[in-house]
Design an enzyme around this catalytic site. Structure first.
Site, PDB file in Angstrom:
ATOM      1  N   LYS A  90       0.957   7.410 -10.165  1.00  0.00           N
ATOM      2  CA  LYS A  90       0.981   6.060 -10.748  1.00  0.00           C
ATOM      3  C   LYS A  90       1.910   6.126 -11.947  1.00  0.00           C
ATOM      4  CE  LYS A  90      -3.116   3.698  -9.293  1.00  0.00           C
ATOM      5  NZ  LYS A  90      -3.229   4.575  -8.125  1.00  0.00           N
ATOM      6  N   ASP A 126       2.808   5.410  -6.140  1.00  0.00           N
ATOM      7  CA  ASP A 126       1.873   4.311  -5.878  1.00  0.00           C
ATOM      8  C   ASP A 126       2.480   3.008  -6.400  1.00  0.00           C
ATOM      9  OD1 ASP A 126      -0.036   6.006  -4.855  1.00  0.00           O
ATOM     10  OD2 ASP A 126      -1.455   5.789  -6.504  1.00  0.00           O
ATOM     11  N   MET A 127       2.052   1.877  -5.844  1.00  0.00           N
ATOM     12  CA  MET A 127       2.511   0.586  -6.377  1.00  0.00           C
ATOM     13  C   MET A 127       1.353  -0.074  -7.106  1.00  0.00           C
ATOM     14  SD  MET A 127       5.249  -1.039  -6.716  1.00  0.00           S
ATOM     15  CE  MET A 127       6.480  -0.840  -5.422  1.00  0.00           C
ATOM     16  N   GLN A 155       3.361  -3.634  -0.626  1.00  0.00           N
ATOM     17  CA  GLN A 155       2.082  -4.342  -0.460  1.00  0.00           C
ATOM     18  C   GLN A 155       2.326  -5.646   0.308  1.00  0.00           C
ATOM     19  OE1 GLN A 155       2.283  -4.416  -4.634  1.00  0.00           O
ATOM     20  NE2 GLN A 155       0.487  -3.158  -4.994  1.00  0.00           N
ATOM     21  N   ARG A 176       5.015   3.822   2.324  1.00  0.00           N
ATOM     22  CA  ARG A 176       3.596   3.576   2.605  1.00  0.00           C
ATOM     23  C   ARG A 176       3.354   2.069   2.569  1.00  0.00           C
ATOM     24  NH1 ARG A 176      -0.072   5.492  -1.993  1.00  0.00           N
ATOM     25  NH2 ARG A 176       0.222   7.567  -1.121  1.00  0.00           N
ATOM     26  N   VAL A 178       0.690  -0.948   2.507  1.00  0.00           N
ATOM     27  CA  VAL A 178      -0.704  -1.293   2.199  1.00  0.00           C
ATOM     28  C   VAL A 178      -0.842  -2.817   2.140  1.00  0.00           C
ATOM     29  CG1 VAL A 178      -1.046   0.841   0.866  1.00  0.00           C
ATOM     30  CG2 VAL A 178      -0.430  -1.273  -0.342  1.00  0.00           C
ATOM     31  N   THR A 218      -4.153   2.142   5.947  1.00  0.00           N
ATOM     32  CA  THR A 218      -5.153   1.089   6.166  1.00  0.00           C
ATOM     33  C   THR A 218      -6.381   1.685   6.838  1.00  0.00           C
ATOM     34  OG1 THR A 218      -5.538  -1.056   7.232  1.00  0.00           O
ATOM     35  CG2 THR A 218      -4.115   0.460   8.418  1.00  0.00           C
ATOM     36  N   HIS A 219      -7.515   0.984   6.663  1.00  0.00           N
ATOM     37  CA  HIS A 219      -8.735   1.365   7.392  1.00  0.00           C
ATOM     38  C   HIS A 219      -9.030   0.349   8.472  1.00  0.00           C
ATOM     39  CE1 HIS A 219      -8.817   2.335   3.086  1.00  0.00           C
ATOM     40  NE2 HIS A 219      -9.027   3.538   3.550  1.00  0.00           N
ATOM     41  N   ALA A 283     -14.416  -3.716  -5.140  1.00  0.00           N
ATOM     42  CA  ALA A 283     -13.894  -5.078  -4.982  1.00  0.00           C
ATOM     43  C   ALA A 283     -13.422  -5.334  -3.558  1.00  0.00           C
ATOM     44  CB  ALA A 283     -12.748  -5.312  -5.967  1.00  0.00           C
TER      45      ALA A 283
HETATM   46  C1  LIG Z   1      -3.656   5.888   1.499  1.00  0.00           C
HETATM   47  C2  LIG Z   1      -3.761   4.607   0.748  1.00  0.00           C
HETATM   48  C3  LIG Z   1      -2.990   4.410  -0.389  1.00  0.00           C
HETATM   49  C4  LIG Z   1      -3.040   3.202  -1.074  1.00  0.00           C
HETATM   50  N1  LIG Z   1      -2.189   2.992  -2.130  1.00  0.00           N
HETATM   51  C5  LIG Z   1      -2.147   1.756  -2.692  1.00  0.00           C
HETATM   52  C6  LIG Z   1      -1.162   1.445  -3.674  1.00  0.00           C
HETATM   53  O1  LIG Z   1      -0.324   2.270  -4.058  1.00  0.00           O
HETATM   54  N2  LIG Z   1      -1.177   0.176  -4.202  1.00  0.00           N
HETATM   55  C7  LIG Z   1      -2.083  -0.788  -3.794  1.00  0.00           C
HETATM   56  O2  LIG Z   1      -2.025  -1.921  -4.283  1.00  0.00           O
HETATM   57  N3  LIG Z   1      -3.016  -0.485  -2.876  1.00  0.00           N
HETATM   58  C8  LIG Z   1      -3.078   0.741  -2.320  1.00  0.00           C
HETATM   59  N4  LIG Z   1      -4.021   0.989  -1.347  1.00  0.00           N
HETATM   60  C9  LIG Z   1      -5.155   0.028  -1.140  1.00  0.00           C
HETATM   61  C10 LIG Z   1      -4.801  -1.090  -0.176  1.00  0.00           C
HETATM   62  O3  LIG Z   1      -3.886  -1.966  -0.787  1.00  0.00           O
HETATM   63  C11 LIG Z   1      -6.047  -1.887   0.241  1.00  0.00           C
HETATM   64  O4  LIG Z   1      -6.617  -2.465  -0.906  1.00  0.00           O
HETATM   65  C12 LIG Z   1      -7.115  -1.066   0.943  1.00  0.00           C
HETATM   66  O5  LIG Z   1      -6.548  -0.102   1.781  1.00  0.00           O
HETATM   67  C13 LIG Z   1      -8.036  -1.980   1.804  1.00  0.00           C
HETATM   68  O6  LIG Z   1      -7.286  -2.618   2.797  1.00  0.00           O
HETATM   69  P1  LIG Z   1      -7.313  -2.203   4.352  1.00  0.00           P
HETATM   70  O7  LIG Z   1      -5.902  -2.109   4.808  1.00  0.00           O
HETATM   71  O8  LIG Z   1      -8.117  -0.990   4.550  1.00  0.00           O
HETATM   72  O9  LIG Z   1      -7.880  -3.458   5.099  1.00  0.00           O
HETATM   73  P2  LIG Z   1      -9.130  -4.405   4.902  1.00  0.00           P
HETATM   74  O10 LIG Z   1      -8.883  -5.550   5.806  1.00  0.00           O
HETATM   75  O11 LIG Z   1      -9.392  -4.660   3.459  1.00  0.00           O
HETATM   76  O12 LIG Z   1     -10.301  -3.519   5.464  1.00  0.00           O
HETATM   77  C14 LIG Z   1     -10.396  -3.163   6.841  1.00  0.00           C
HETATM   78  C15 LIG Z   1     -11.695  -2.430   7.054  1.00  0.00           C
HETATM   79  O13 LIG Z   1     -11.640  -1.190   6.354  1.00  0.00           O
HETATM   80  C16 LIG Z   1     -12.878  -0.873   5.756  1.00  0.00           C
HETATM   81  N5  LIG Z   1     -12.693  -0.809   4.288  1.00  0.00           N
HETATM   82  C17 LIG Z   1     -11.605  -1.204   3.597  1.00  0.00           C
HETATM   83  N6  LIG Z   1     -11.745  -0.946   2.288  1.00  0.00           N
HETATM   84  C18 LIG Z   1     -12.949  -0.374   2.155  1.00  0.00           C
HETATM   85  C19 LIG Z   1     -13.671   0.149   1.050  1.00  0.00           C
HETATM   86  N7  LIG Z   1     -13.184   0.136  -0.182  1.00  0.00           N
HETATM   87  N8  LIG Z   1     -14.898   0.681   1.298  1.00  0.00           N
HETATM   88  C20 LIG Z   1     -15.416   0.721   2.537  1.00  0.00           C
HETATM   89  N9  LIG Z   1     -14.775   0.253   3.617  1.00  0.00           N
HETATM   90  C21 LIG Z   1     -13.565  -0.283   3.438  1.00  0.00           C
HETATM   91  C22 LIG Z   1     -13.821  -1.949   6.196  1.00  0.00           C
HETATM   92  O14 LIG Z   1     -14.427  -1.513   7.387  1.00  0.00           O
HETATM   93  C23 LIG Z   1     -12.926  -3.118   6.470  1.00  0.00           C
HETATM   94  O15 LIG Z   1     -13.483  -4.014   7.360  1.00  0.00           O
HETATM   95  C24 LIG Z   1      -3.952   2.187  -0.643  1.00  0.00           C
HETATM   96  C25 LIG Z   1      -4.705   2.383   0.525  1.00  0.00           C
HETATM   97  C26 LIG Z   1      -4.604   3.537   1.225  1.00  0.00           C
HETATM   98  C27 LIG Z   1      -5.393   3.704   2.477  1.00  0.00           C
END
Ligand SMILES: Cc1cc2nc3c(=O)[nH]c(=O)nc-3n(C[C@H](O)[C@H](O)[C@H](O)COP(=O)(O)OP(=O)(O)OC[C@H]3O[C@@H](n4cnc5c(N)ncnc54)[C@H](O)[C@@H]3O)c2cc1C
Length: 299
Positions: A90, A126-127, A155, A176, A178, A218-219, A283
């Site tokens: 960061k 990271d962003m 993002q 990456r 996100v 992403t998850h 959040a």
């Molecule tokens: C490797 C990595 C690096 C990242 N780096 C950055 C960055 O540099 N800058 C930035 O702004 N963001 C970053 N993020 C965060 C990203 O922006 C999202 O806020 C976060 O990944 C949740 O979004 P999602 O794509 O998982 O989808 P969503 O639609 O939010 O979630 C999809 C599903 O994933 C699961 N899930 C998601 N989040 C959670 C949680 N916190 N706890 C439990 N289950 C969850 C749930 O099952 C949900 O239904 C990063 C994420 C990852 C995976």
């Protein structure tokens, strides 16, 4: 509403003192942050690597406002670099917000890149919130001249991201993707989740068709399925893109990706300054708040 409040709390000193003082918090934090020391990070990372995953290590901390703090973060990173790993930086923790912060953060990041290069590590920037995007992309481009493996994050909640992908095509950069973890104004960011998801799908397609190395972070299983399909459609092997997930969020989905033969990297945060990171994870998902409150109720 709840997520807005938690996002605001992630930047509040009073909320921070309150959350840090709950005796139960450390136990709940452990789900997302495997420990506070470099030794904890090395142990957690060895356990992940043993299961076929890769790691990107994040030394927790942001918004460092003095030079000493920025240098301490740089030193922690240099100590934490390990062969084959990626480190996630960061720039705000390296002094980006100080007067002349772009130069200070670039110099510290370059020192970390030197240490990383010596160990066979890569580095990803990271962003953070939208006000830092121009500076972070510019620092990435500058460092890429010496360290071609340096990665940037885009993002998809930000309206500018399709143009940023187009501008990065041709650089071969590790990118990456996100959805975006910061609450942003409508002038710069999509506000509806469905729009952010649609933008994410379009960005997967654009990155897979580009000469960048996509890191699909992403998850969301639907997004991962799309990434797999697009990689196949564009003839991209599993060594030319990867999936990434945050430690502790969806270990089951990580394992599925590994079992299917895809490159799976886990974002492994460690350190004592876990507050901002932890609050953003709450959040993102109201169920995490329920988990936190249940732990409080049972103590
Ligand atoms: C490797 C990595 C690096 C990242 N780096 C950055 C960055 O540099 N800058 C930035 O702004 N963001 C970053 N993020 C965060 C990203 O922006 C999202 O806020 C976060 O990944 C949740 O979004 P999602 O794509 O998982 O989808 P969503 O639609 O939010 O979630 C999809 C599903 O994933 C699961 N899930 C998601 N989040 C959670 C949680 N916190 N706890 C439990 N289950 C969850 C749930 O099952 C949900 O239904 C990063 C994420 C990852 C995976």
């Amino acid at each position: 509403m709840l997520s807005q409040t938690l996002n605001r709390a992630s930047r509040s000193t009073r909320a921070r003192r309150a959350v840090e003082s709950f005796p139960v918090t450390r136990k709940v934090v452990d789900r997302f942050v495997p420990g506070e020391t470099t030794a904890d990070a090395v142990e957690a990372s060895a356990a992940l690597i043993a299961t076929g995953r890769r790691v990107t290590i994040d030394v927790l901390g942001e918004d460092v406002l003095d030079l000493g703090g920025a240098r301490a973060t740089r030193d922690a990173y240099e100590a934490g670099c390990a062969d084959g790993a990626d480190v996630s930086l960061k720039l705000s923790a390296l002094g980006q917000a100080l007067p002349d912060g772009t130069t200070i953060a670039t110099d510290h990041a370059a020192e970390i890149c030197d240490a990383a290069a010596g160990l066979g590590c890569t580095v990803t920037l990271d962003m953070e919130d939208h006000t830092t995007v121009d500076s972070t992309l510019a620092i990435g481009a500058q460092l890429r001249a010496s360290y071609p493996w340096i990665g940037n994050v885009l993002q998809t909640n930000l309206r500018r991201t399709p143009a940023d992908i187009a501008a990065l095509d041709g650089s071969g950069a590790r990118i990456r993707l996100v959805k975006g973890a910061y609450r942003e104004p409508a002038s710069v960011a999509l506000q509806r989740k469905a729009d952010v998801d649609r933008a994410y799908e379009a960005a997967i397609d654009a990155l897979m068709a580009s000469d960048c190395h996509p890191m699909i972070a992403t998850h969301d299983p639907a997004m991962l399925d799309r990434a797999v399909a697009q990689a196949r459609a564009t003839g991209r092997g599993d060594d030319r893109w990867e999936a990434q997930m945050l430690y502790g969020v969806r270990p089951d989905l990580e394992q599925r990706m590994v079992d299917d033969g895809h490159t799976m990297r886990v974002y492994l945060p460690f350190g004592s300054d876990w507050y901002g990171y932890f609050m953003r994870r709450l959040a993102e998902r109201p169920a995490n708040v329920a988990f936190f409150l249940r732990a409080l109720a049972h103590r």
